[in-house]
Design an enzyme around this catalytic site. Structure first.
Site, mmCIF file in Angstrom:
data_model
loop_
_atom_site.group_PDB
_atom_site.id
_atom_site.type_symbol
_atom_site.label_atom_id
_atom_site.label_comp_id
_atom_site.label_asym_id
_atom_site.label_seq_id
_atom_site.Cartn_x
_atom_site.Cartn_y
_atom_site.Cartn_z
ATOM 1 N N TYR A 151 -6.041 -0.942 6.177
ATOM 2 C CA TYR A 151 -5.754 -1.322 7.561
ATOM 3 C C TYR A 151 -6.693 -0.586 8.514
ATOM 4 O O TYR A 151 -7.186 -1.163 9.481
ATOM 5 C CB TYR A 151 -4.292 -1.024 7.906
ATOM 6 C CG TYR A 151 -3.332 -1.863 7.101
ATOM 7 C CD1 TYR A 151 -3.110 -3.193 7.424
ATOM 8 C CD2 TYR A 151 -2.660 -1.341 6.006
ATOM 9 C CE1 TYR A 151 -2.244 -3.980 6.675
ATOM 10 C CE2 TYR A 151 -1.794 -2.107 5.253
ATOM 11 C CZ TYR A 151 -1.587 -3.428 5.589
ATOM 12 O OH TYR A 151 -0.738 -4.198 4.852
ATOM 13 N N ASN A 166 0.152 -13.183 9.861
ATOM 14 C CA ASN A 166 -0.816 -14.208 9.477
ATOM 15 C C ASN A 166 -0.073 -15.444 8.969
ATOM 16 O O ASN A 166 0.646 -15.364 7.973
ATOM 17 C CB ASN A 166 -1.738 -13.651 8.390
ATOM 18 C CG ASN A 166 -2.626 -14.703 7.767
ATOM 19 O OD1 ASN A 166 -2.905 -15.733 8.354
ATOM 20 N ND2 ASN A 166 -3.075 -14.429 6.553
ATOM 21 N N GLU A 174 -8.924 -12.630 -8.385
ATOM 22 C CA GLU A 174 -10.239 -12.498 -7.758
ATOM 23 C C GLU A 174 -11.113 -11.482 -8.492
ATOM 24 O O GLU A 174 -12.308 -11.736 -8.701
ATOM 25 C CB GLU A 174 -10.071 -12.111 -6.283
ATOM 26 C CG GLU A 174 -9.458 -13.232 -5.467
ATOM 27 C CD GLU A 174 -9.222 -12.895 -4.020
ATOM 28 O OE1 GLU A 174 -8.756 -13.792 -3.294
ATOM 29 O OE2 GLU A 174 -9.504 -11.751 -3.581
ATOM 30 N N CYS A 223 -5.103 -12.103 3.837
ATOM 31 C CA CYS A 223 -4.410 -10.852 4.153
ATOM 32 C C CYS A 223 -4.024 -10.085 2.890
ATOM 33 O O CYS A 223 -3.764 -8.884 2.946
ATOM 34 C CB CYS A 223 -3.205 -11.109 5.037
ATOM 35 S SG CYS A 223 -2.048 -12.312 4.394
ATOM 36 N N HIS A 224 -4.033 -10.757 1.745
ATOM 37 C CA HIS A 224 -3.718 -10.073 0.485
ATOM 38 C C HIS A 224 -4.787 -9.056 0.103
ATOM 39 O O HIS A 224 -4.540 -8.190 -0.724
ATOM 40 C CB HIS A 224 -3.519 -11.090 -0.650
ATOM 41 C CG HIS A 224 -4.731 -11.900 -0.975
ATOM 42 N ND1 HIS A 224 -5.046 -13.055 -0.276
ATOM 43 C CD2 HIS A 224 -5.712 -11.729 -1.892
ATOM 44 C CE1 HIS A 224 -6.163 -13.561 -0.772
ATOM 45 N NE2 HIS A 224 -6.589 -12.772 -1.756
#
Length: 172
Positions: free
Chosen positions: A105, A128, A163, A136-137
Protein backbone atom coordinates in the site's frame (compact mmCIF):
# COMPACT_ATOMS: atom_id res chain seq x y z
CA UNK A 1 -27.92 4.89 -15.94
CA UNK A 2 -28.67 1.56 -17.58
CA UNK A 3 -26.28 -1.24 -16.65
CA UNK A 4 -26.24 -4.82 -17.89
CA UNK A 5 -25.29 -7.90 -15.88
CA UNK A 6 -23.97 -11.15 -17.29
CA UNK A 7 -22.84 -14.13 -15.26
CA UNK A 8 -19.58 -15.68 -16.42
CA UNK A 9 -18.04 -18.98 -15.29
CA UNK A 10 -14.37 -18.83 -14.33
CA UNK A 11 -11.73 -20.89 -12.56
CA UNK A 12 -12.59 -18.91 -9.41
CA UNK A 13 -16.34 -19.37 -9.57
CA UNK A 14 -19.05 -17.38 -11.22
CA UNK A 15 -18.19 -13.78 -12.04
CA UNK A 16 -20.69 -10.95 -12.30
CA UNK A 17 -19.86 -8.68 -15.26
CA UNK A 18 -21.57 -5.29 -15.25
CA UNK A 19 -21.29 -3.16 -18.39
CA UNK A 20 -22.91 0.01 -19.67
CA UNK A 21 -24.52 0.68 -23.06
CA UNK A 22 -21.11 1.57 -24.54
CA UNK A 23 -19.68 -1.83 -23.55
CA UNK A 24 -17.46 -0.39 -20.82
CA UNK A 25 -16.90 -2.60 -17.79
CA UNK A 26 -18.39 -0.89 -14.72
CA UNK A 27 -18.06 -3.71 -12.19
CA UNK A 28 -16.72 -7.22 -11.94
CA UNK A 29 -17.12 -9.29 -8.82
CA UNK A 30 -17.66 -12.84 -7.63
CA UNK A 31 -21.17 -14.28 -7.22
CA UNK A 32 -20.68 -14.91 -3.52
CA UNK A 33 -19.80 -11.20 -3.12
CA UNK A 34 -22.79 -9.89 -5.07
CA UNK A 35 -24.00 -7.83 -2.09
CA UNK A 36 -20.63 -6.05 -2.00
CA UNK A 37 -20.84 -5.35 -5.74
CA UNK A 38 -24.35 -3.94 -5.44
CA UNK A 39 -23.30 -1.77 -2.48
CA UNK A 40 -20.42 -0.35 -4.52
CA UNK A 41 -22.70 0.25 -7.51
CA UNK A 42 -25.11 2.20 -5.28
CA UNK A 43 -22.24 4.16 -3.77
CA UNK A 44 -20.65 5.00 -7.12
CA UNK A 45 -23.73 5.60 -9.25
CA UNK A 46 -26.59 6.24 -6.80
CA UNK A 47 -29.24 5.95 -9.53
CA UNK A 48 -28.93 3.08 -11.98
CA UNK A 49 -30.87 0.18 -13.37
CA UNK A 50 -29.28 -3.26 -13.49
CA UNK A 51 -30.86 -5.77 -15.86
CA UNK A 52 -29.68 -9.08 -17.30
CA UNK A 53 -27.84 -8.53 -20.55
CA UNK A 54 -24.75 -9.63 -22.41
CA UNK A 55 -21.28 -8.35 -21.69
CA UNK A 56 -19.26 -7.54 -24.81
CA UNK A 57 -17.58 -10.55 -26.40
CA UNK A 58 -14.13 -8.95 -26.16
CA UNK A 59 -14.49 -8.72 -22.36
CA UNK A 60 -15.40 -12.40 -22.07
CA UNK A 61 -12.66 -13.42 -24.50
CA UNK A 62 -10.09 -11.43 -22.50
CA UNK A 63 -11.20 -13.11 -19.27
CA UNK A 64 -10.96 -16.56 -20.85
CA UNK A 65 -7.49 -15.73 -22.16
CA UNK A 66 -6.36 -14.45 -18.74
CA UNK A 67 -7.45 -17.65 -17.02
CA UNK A 68 -5.75 -19.65 -19.81
CA UNK A 69 -2.46 -17.91 -19.03
CA UNK A 70 -2.44 -14.81 -21.25
CA UNK A 71 -2.05 -12.41 -18.35
CA UNK A 72 -1.92 -9.22 -20.42
CA UNK A 73 -5.28 -10.02 -22.04
CA UNK A 74 -7.09 -7.85 -19.49
CA UNK A 75 -5.02 -4.75 -20.30
CA UNK A 76 -7.21 -3.62 -23.21
CA UNK A 77 -10.55 -3.87 -21.42
CA UNK A 78 -12.05 -0.41 -21.11
CA UNK A 79 -13.13 0.28 -17.55
CA UNK A 80 -15.39 3.14 -16.49
CA UNK A 81 -15.84 3.53 -12.77
CA UNK A 82 -17.50 5.97 -10.47
CA UNK A 83 -15.64 6.88 -7.32
CA UNK A 84 -13.75 9.92 -6.18
CA UNK A 85 -10.85 11.40 -8.14
CA UNK A 86 -8.48 9.94 -5.52
CA UNK A 87 -9.99 6.46 -5.89
CA UNK A 88 -9.77 6.69 -9.66
CA UNK A 89 -6.07 7.62 -9.43
CA UNK A 90 -5.45 4.59 -7.23
CA UNK A 91 -7.38 2.31 -9.56
CA UNK A 92 -5.53 3.67 -12.58
CA UNK A 93 -2.20 3.09 -10.80
CA UNK A 94 -3.24 -0.50 -10.00
CA UNK A 95 -3.46 -1.19 -13.72
CA UNK A 96 0.25 -0.35 -14.04
CA UNK A 97 1.33 -3.19 -11.73
CA UNK A 98 2.55 -5.94 -14.03
CA UNK A 99 1.08 -9.43 -13.75
CA UNK A 100 3.14 -11.60 -11.44
CA UNK A 101 4.32 -8.56 -9.48
CA UNK A 102 3.10 -7.17 -6.19
CA UNK A 103 3.48 -3.94 -4.27
CA UNK A 104 2.57 -2.66 -0.84
CA UNK A 105 0.00 0.00 0.00
CA UNK A 106 2.91 2.35 0.77
CA UNK A 107 4.44 1.61 -2.66
CA UNK A 108 1.12 2.39 -4.32
CA UNK A 109 0.80 5.62 -2.32
CA UNK A 110 4.26 6.68 -3.54
CA UNK A 111 3.32 5.69 -7.10
CA UNK A 112 0.40 8.15 -7.09
CA UNK A 113 2.57 10.87 -5.54
CA UNK A 114 1.07 10.75 -2.05
CA UNK A 115 3.59 8.85 0.08
CA UNK A 116 1.73 9.50 3.34
CA UNK A 117 -1.58 8.16 2.06
CA UNK A 118 -1.11 4.40 2.40
CA UNK A 119 -4.22 4.03 4.60
CA UNK A 120 -6.33 6.00 2.11
CA UNK A 121 -4.84 3.91 -0.70
CA UNK A 122 -5.90 0.79 1.20
CA UNK A 123 -9.45 2.12 1.51
CA UNK A 124 -9.56 2.97 -2.21
CA UNK A 125 -8.15 -0.46 -3.02
CA UNK A 126 -10.93 -2.07 -0.98
CA UNK A 127 -13.57 -0.03 -2.83
CA UNK A 128 -12.39 -1.17 -6.27
CA UNK A 129 -15.52 -2.26 -8.15
CA UNK A 130 -13.67 -4.04 -10.98
CA UNK A 131 -11.83 -7.10 -9.66
CA UNK A 132 -9.15 -8.76 -11.80
CA UNK A 133 -9.10 -6.08 -14.51
CA UNK A 134 -8.16 -3.43 -11.95
CA UNK A 135 -5.77 -5.80 -10.16
CA UNK A 136 -6.17 -4.90 -6.49
CA UNK A 137 -5.13 -8.48 -5.71
CA UNK A 138 -1.53 -7.44 -6.49
CA UNK A 139 -1.33 -5.23 -3.40
CA UNK A 140 0.05 -6.93 -0.30
CA UNK A 141 1.12 -5.88 3.17
CA UNK A 142 4.47 -4.16 3.71
CA UNK A 143 5.76 -7.36 5.34
CA UNK A 144 4.81 -9.43 2.29
CA UNK A 145 1.70 -10.91 3.90
CA UNK A 146 -1.54 -11.29 2.01
CA UNK A 147 -4.01 -8.74 3.26
CA UNK A 148 -7.74 -8.45 2.68
CA UNK A 149 -9.30 -9.02 -0.69
CA UNK A 150 -12.89 -8.30 -1.68
CA UNK A 151 -13.21 -11.75 -3.25
CA UNK A 152 -11.69 -13.64 -0.33
CA UNK A 153 -8.06 -14.33 0.55
CA UNK A 154 -8.13 -17.76 -1.06
CA UNK A 155 -8.89 -16.10 -4.43
CA UNK A 156 -6.14 -13.53 -3.93
CA UNK A 157 -3.71 -16.36 -3.25
CA UNK A 158 -4.93 -18.25 -6.33
CA UNK A 159 -4.59 -15.17 -8.57
CA UNK A 160 -1.07 -14.37 -7.38
CA UNK A 161 -0.02 -18.01 -7.83
CA UNK A 162 -1.62 -18.14 -11.29
CA UNK A 163 0.23 -15.03 -12.40
CA UNK A 164 3.55 -16.11 -10.87
CA UNK A 165 3.31 -19.54 -12.48
CA UNK A 166 2.52 -18.06 -15.89
CA UNK A 167 5.47 -15.68 -15.56
CA UNK A 168 7.75 -18.62 -14.65
CA UNK A 169 6.51 -20.56 -17.68
CA UNK A 170 7.23 -17.56 -19.91
CA UNK A 171 10.70 -17.16 -18.43
CA UNK A 172 10.08 -13.69 -17.02
Amino acid sequence: MQLWLERFDSALGELQLVCDDQGQLRALDFEDYRERMERLLRLHYRVYRLDPGPAPDHVKQALRAYFAGELEALDDIVVATGGTPFQQRVWQALRTIAPGRTCSYADLARLIGQPGASRAVGMANGANPVALVVPCHRVIGANGALTGYGGGLWRKHWLLEHESEQQRLMGS
